[in-house]
Design an enzyme around this catalytic site. Structure first.
Site, PDB file in Angstrom:
ATOM      1  N   SER A  51       0.569  -0.743  -0.166  1.00 31.31           N
ATOM      2  CA  SER A  51       0.185   0.043  -0.032  1.00 31.31           C
ATOM      3  C   SER A  51       0.462   1.430  -0.028  1.00 31.31           C
ATOM      4  O   SER A  51       1.640   1.482   0.110  1.00 31.31           O
ATOM      5  CB  SER A  51      -0.819  -0.084   1.404  1.00 31.31           C
ATOM      6  N   SER A 179      10.845  10.956   7.776  1.00 28.67           N
ATOM      7  CA  SER A 179       9.865  11.673   7.556  1.00 28.67           C
ATOM      8  C   SER A 179      10.239  13.589   8.446  1.00 28.67           C
ATOM      9  O   SER A 179      11.334  13.127   8.795  1.00 28.67           O
ATOM     10  CB  SER A 179       8.813  11.318   8.763  1.00 28.67           C
ATOM     11  N   TYR A 204       6.710   8.795  17.196  1.00 26.24           N
ATOM     12  CA  TYR A 204       6.639   8.284  16.127  1.00 26.24           C
ATOM     13  C   TYR A 204       8.459   9.587  15.465  1.00 26.24           C
ATOM     14  O   TYR A 204       8.843   8.466  14.527  1.00 26.24           O
ATOM     15  CB  TYR A 204       5.477   8.953  15.382  1.00 26.24           C
TER      16      TYR A 204
END
Length: 323
Positions: A51, A179, A204
């Site tokens: 995905s 990120s 995260y």
């Protein structure tokens, strides 16, 4: 009825305003175009290829005639994704191989690497893409906080166990998906497992900072081997990664609409990992971070060599690596 419409309008307007402030509209992403034979004869592993960005980059690599190993936890979803990218790739395409890999299980990582080392003669590119985002506090099979365990430690062990094959396949490349949210974290060496306190957003960010520090130290250790490693920050992309984020019911339709305007598509998000996997422009480049196919300047905490070495040594112990 009127009150409900008014509330929805107010909430929706607030969401749109917030989205504009948090995510300024990005310039249109120019999709990369490489000759169809660019990756012919290359074997590439993509984690989380069922995905999002992983699926999109796997599809693009397939069009470039690569042999793509989709390393996924959910085999049913991987089969469906493989069928879809094969349909889209057309008649002239590479090969797809599906392998089970659960990064929340060190035993699964070891089994996957044993199979790869036994069955594959080479690995040209390893793309460490899979990840989890702001999930409720849970632990991996081995007792690690889930985001640190999957995003960092699972990939740490995976890369380590495939290094010998990558070295014999040189020139080869490792691509690490991080990120921009790394900016909001630090590596809490006193409580890496977040047992004293859990903040899902911080954890995260910590895991994504760990990706960058891992890239920094690994590049240092790979000097002279012909294996390069680079990280990237893909930007805000419409994927299933945010499935744990709670959006107020009335705001969901507007949030979804706003994401179409302000977020990148998975294909757009896949351009930088594709660039790092394929482009001759980054041949020999290592230890860097890229965004939108250009080198990105990182904050000081992401290029801290002392912290990178400390995290490396602790990570080795946590995943059970011995010399």
């Amino acid at each position: 009825m009127y009150s409900a419409v008014l509330i929805a309008a107010v909430v929706g307007g607030g969401v749109l305003l917030l989205m504009r402030r948090l995510f300024p509209r990005q310039k249109a992403v120019q999709l990369l175009r490489y000759p169809a034979h660019t990756m012919r004869g290359k074997t590439i592993i993509v984690t989380g290829a069922n995905s999002g960005i992983g699926k999109a980059v796997a599809g693009e690599l397939l069009k470039l005639h690569a042999r793509v190993i989709m390393a996924c936890r959910d085999l049913k979803s991987a089969e469906e994704a493989a069928q879809e990218i094969q349909r889209e790739a057309g008649q002239e395409q590479g090969e797809v191989v599906i392998k089970h890999l659960d990064l929340a299980s060190l035993a699964s990582v070891r089994r996957f690497c044993e199979e790869i080392n036994k069955e594959e003669s080479k690995i040209d590119v390893l793309i460490n893409n899979a990840g989890v985002y702001q999930c409720p506090y849970t632990k991996t099979e081995d007792g690690f906080e889930m985001q640190l365990g999957v995003n960092h430690l699972g990939h740490f062990l995976l890369t380590h166990l495939l290094l010998d094959l990558l070295k014999t396949s040189a020139p080869s490349r490792i691509v690490v998906v991080s990120s921009k949210l790394y900016k909001y974290g630090h590596v809490n060496f006193d409580d890496l497992n977040s047992e004293a306190k859990y903040d899902k957003a911080f954890c995260y960010s910590q895991s994504k900072l760990a990706n960058l520090l891992f890239t920094l130290e690994l590049a240092k250790q790979l000097q002279g081997t012909g294996v390069t490693v680079n990280a990237l920050t893909p930007g805000i992309v419409r994927t299933r990664l945010g499935r744990h984020v709670q959006i107020p019911f009335l705001a969901k339709p507007l949030f979804n609409l706003a994401s179409l305007v302000f977020f990148k598509s998975p294909l757009e998000g896949a351009q930088t990992p594709l660039y790092l996997a394929c482009s001759p422009e980054v041949e020999g480049v290592s230890g860097k971070c890229f965004a939108n196919c250009e080198e990105e300047e990182l904050m000081a905490k992401a290029v801290d060599e002392q912290a990178a070495k400390k995290l490396w040594d602790i990570s080795r112990i946590m995943v059970g690596i011995t010399d």
